[in-house]
Design an enzyme around this catalytic site. Structure first.
Site, PDB file in Angstrom:
ATOM      1  N   ASN A   1       0.542  10.797   5.878  1.00 18.94           N
ATOM      2  CA  ASN A   1      -0.686  10.492   6.590  1.00 18.94           C
ATOM      3  C   ASN A   1      -1.710  11.612   6.561  1.00 18.94           C
ATOM      4  O   ASN A   1      -2.875  11.403   6.866  1.00 18.94           O
ATOM      5  CB  ASN A   1      -0.368  10.069   8.029  1.00 18.94           C
ATOM      6  CG  ASN A   1       0.188   8.671   8.021  1.00 18.94           C
ATOM      7  OD1 ASN A   1      -0.490   7.748   7.620  1.00 18.94           O
ATOM      8  ND2 ASN A   1       1.450   8.547   8.406  1.00 18.94           N
TER       9      ASN A   1
ATOM     10  N   GLU B   1       6.859   4.698   7.180  1.00 22.68           N
ATOM     11  CA  GLU B   1       6.428   5.928   6.508  1.00 22.68           C
ATOM     12  C   GLU B   1       7.341   7.099   6.883  1.00 22.68           C
ATOM     13  O   GLU B   1       7.446   7.471   8.050  1.00 22.68           O
ATOM     14  CB  GLU B   1       4.967   6.233   6.843  1.00 22.68           C
ATOM     15  CG  GLU B   1       4.032   5.278   6.109  1.00 22.68           C
ATOM     16  CD  GLU B   1       2.580   5.425   6.504  1.00 22.68           C
ATOM     17  OE1 GLU B   1       1.738   4.859   5.798  1.00 22.68           O
ATOM     18  OE2 GLU B   1       2.288   6.099   7.504  1.00 22.68           O
TER      19      GLU B   1
ATOM     20  N   LYS C   1       4.075  -6.805   3.976  1.00 22.39           N
ATOM     21  CA  LYS C   1       3.798  -5.411   3.617  1.00 22.39           C
ATOM     22  C   LYS C   1       3.493  -4.661   4.905  1.00 22.39           C
ATOM     23  O   LYS C   1       3.090  -5.245   5.918  1.00 22.39           O
ATOM     24  CB  LYS C   1       2.635  -5.317   2.630  1.00 22.39           C
ATOM     25  CG  LYS C   1       1.273  -5.727   3.124  1.00 22.39           C
ATOM     26  CD  LYS C   1       0.522  -4.706   3.919  1.00 22.39           C
ATOM     27  CE  LYS C   1       0.420  -3.397   3.154  1.00 22.39           C
ATOM     28  NZ  LYS C   1      -0.277  -2.391   4.018  1.00 22.39           N
TER      29      LYS C   1
ATOM     30  N   THR D   1       2.083  -8.526  12.235  1.00 24.44           N
ATOM     31  CA  THR D   1       2.085  -7.233  11.564  1.00 24.44           C
ATOM     32  C   THR D   1       1.040  -7.178  10.472  1.00 24.44           C
ATOM     33  O   THR D   1       0.292  -8.104  10.233  1.00 24.44           O
ATOM     34  CB  THR D   1       3.444  -6.947  10.939  1.00 24.44           C
ATOM     35  OG1 THR D   1       3.410  -5.600  10.479  1.00 24.44           O
ATOM     36  CG2 THR D   1       3.689  -7.849   9.740  1.00 24.44           C
TER      37      THR D   1
ATOM     38  N   THR E   1       0.865  -1.200   0.000  1.00 22.43           N
ATOM     39  CA  THR E   1       0.000   0.000   0.000  1.00 22.43           C
ATOM     40  C   THR E   1       0.900   1.248   0.000  1.00 22.43           C
ATOM     41  O   THR E   1       1.319   1.678  -1.063  1.00 22.43           O
ATOM     42  CB  THR E   1      -0.982   0.014   1.190  1.00 22.43           C
ATOM     43  OG1 THR E   1      -0.262  -0.126   2.406  1.00 22.43           O
ATOM     44  CG2 THR E   1      -2.015  -1.089   1.050  1.00 22.43           C
TER      45      THR E   1
END
Lengths: 407, 407
Positions: free
Chosen positions: B402, B278, B181, B192, B155
């Protein structure tokens, strides 16, 4: 840089009879702004305080706690720009030296001076600079100086924070005036960064402590900017006894009213810290209700309030209710029944029966998120308890402020 | 946009005999990349799995758990782009419909298909798009397709994550290949985001489950990007039994070696998720040692790993050890004796005896912080237990990713 959310500097300060304040520039910061504040407290005043529970608490916190236990304070000495934390034995000695200097000028015991520091952790306190200007602070001290004090205790704050009220309780006019600082490293555990409040009510130290702990528990202990508990948190409430109101027991008819007034001041100061949270663009109230215990309501509220994903979604004005739902789901609470849970953004129901509410539209979400004050209401649907926590969003500026703080 | 920290795509994938994989574009995302993956598992394989403990777990997690309990899986169906979470009863029905479609094509029971979803929370799963291309996925399935699968389950990941090893255990060559992922909403609680691992060892379901839980407990359950536990976490380990190694009890001499090999694969996959966290610019290992219990070591490590102030300081390459000290001090651990605590950055002692180490210089701190892989070592000085957690720093890009994720 962002500005505080719906927060302006206070314009009307009611002096508290028995409290004089001097502020001066000790050049602890690299600016010409005042960074040292001296509160001079009239004799026969009482003083209550709560301090951080961070195990690595700062030298001034350790000394202030010892001094408060030993005697009734006659002075509070507060510096910004240097936290005197993580400074070991030398830090303790430095805090004591500052107290000694003030005590000599006031002709009181060194234990009657409480030291407070806020700023960078781990640098040696510039004792000579501080002791060199204490006499000036004392010479200029007066009852009208609250506004300057609110300025002088700031660090990354963008705006001074103060609340001042007068109330008639039991036919007597009383005053409560307080200031606070704090913007980052805010998830107080007993009290916030620094807050100093004074009143002219006559009340014993033990009653004053009860009152302060009650107030702090639902105000400063219910806010978070970034989940980081400071090493230097302290909240002090001084009662000078100069008004006509004398409260001599918890059963005194005015005690509840006085506690409520103190709670009001603490709550406004605590909310001011969130409105001026580092990088804050939104003021967020999180209320969790119908829980089976107050603690589970607090736990759920803080799990939402600490979620970086929820906080960045608010920064983006994105009604990303899935992130709120995910945060509720991982709260450290047993046996949540997700079908019973309802989540509202202001008046709009966003989640019910384990998923998005049937009535919800993205347009409703957008309307709410465009505001800069938003309430998240979570109904756990299994009890009668409730709790409220205040927080702010998480923006580029939070990262910027904290990536650049020491450089 | 930042790039993953010291992480390149895997180039050598060892196929696992008994596992075929098909990938296809179902247009769930607004791209032409493959977003649907089908694992076809040979008969007589065993399968172990662990799932999120988020109370608001997603529909596919609920169905996968039920199906795994009912029968041995023959297929895993994984879509990215849509999490099918917070979707209520309709979400459960949608997951079941997808399983039914796969089951008809494979001529197996619907409960032999496990569904997995990852992506945006709260949007309806596009069942027709998925069911319309499942046959294509099956038709193209082959043993060499691991690399495409690692791509198709992504993603916000910037890089596909895979580990593939061959080992000789008890004189038999065995293979373990796995993909994962995950990049944000990463603080797994049992497993996870999504990870799929296969081996050709012959081993019972119950032994395989023991092995997976041991491995996950010290790998996926020891990482955090942002403290947010996903609604969709799942980790699956399939054993096809096609190699010559047959493990029939926990006392089998090869069981420990096999567990260690699985742990190695899980640890590398878990670390890959952090390296691609991220906005991550730094890979941070936090080891807490000489604790009185493993749990207190974990608690202290996560308190540091979740501190926004610590994470932004690492982003700024600022050796702001005061923030690490403050985080240790607020960890939910009783009676920390701060004088006994030592904190190291790599080989440099930064904190001892309650303050900055006497030998520490800012120059040492700068040298360490310029690296993109750094170890924080906290010695609690009161026991024999230890634990390690991996995390990344907190950058502008984390906020950017985000704040923009849904828009």
């Amino acid at each position: 840089m962002t500005m505080a959310v719906n927060l302006s500097p206070l314009t009307t300060f009611y002096p508290v009879n028995g409290i004089k304040i001097g502020t001066v520039c000790a050049q602890i910061k690299q600016t010409q702004h005042d960074d040292l504040t001296l509160f001079v407290i009239a004799e026969n005043s009482t003083c209550a305080a709560v301090f951080t529970r961070n195990a690595f608490c700062a030298a001034p916190v350790i000394i202030a706690r010892q001094h408060l236990f030993a005697s009734a304070p006659r002075a509070l000495l507060i510096n910004s720009g240097n936290a005197n934390a993580g400074t070991g034995q030398q830090g303790l000695q430095n805090a004591r030296t500052c107290c000694d200097t003030v005590a000599k000028l006031l002709n009181c015991a060194s234990t009657q001076v409480l030291p407070f520091s806020t700023g960078v952790i781990g640098q040696s306190l510039p004792v000579d600079k501080i002791c060199g200007v204490v006499a000036t602070a004392l010479a200029t001290a007066n009852t009208e100086n609250w506004e300057n004090a609110a300025q002088a205790i700031m660090t990354t704050d963008t705006i001074p924070k103060a609340v001042s009220i007068q109330k008639i309780i039991a036919d007597e006019l009383i005053t409560i005036t307080g200031i606070a600082k704090g913007s980052g490293m805010i998830k107080p555990d007993m009290a916030t960064m620094l807050s100093f409040i004074a009143t002219d009510v006559q009340i014993s130290q033990s009653l004053l402590q009860i009152c302060l702990e009650r107030a702090v528990n639902v105000s400063f202990n219910r806010i978070t900017v970034d989940s980081d508990t400071s090493t230097n948190d302290a909240c002090v409430l001084v009662a000078t006894g100069k008004s006509g109101l004398h409260i001599d027991s918890v059963d005194h008819p005015a005690f509840a009213d006085f506690c409520q007034a103190v709670t009001q001041v603490c709550t406004q100061l605590a909310q001011a810290i969130i409105r001026d949270g580092e990088g804050a663009t939104k003021f967020i109230t999180i209320t969790v209700e119908q829980g089976s215990s107050e603690q589970e309501c607090i736990d759920v509220a803080y799990t939402i309030a600490h979620s970086p994903l929820v906080k960045t979604a608010f920064f983006a004005s994105d009604a990303n209710w899935g992130r709120i739902l995910a945060a509720v789901g991982r709260a450290p609470v047993d046996n949540l029944v997700i079908e019973a849970i309802k989540i509202n953004l202001d008046d709009v129901c966003i989640v019910e029966q384990g998923g998005v509410a049937a009535s919800y539209t993205e347009e409703q979400g957008r309307r709410i998120m465009q505001q800069n004050e938003i309430t998240i209401r979570v109904n756990l649907g299994r009890g009668t308890q409730h709790a409220t926590v205040w927080t702010c969003d998480f923006s580029y500026d939070y990262v910027k402020i904290n990536a650049e703080y020491r450089t």
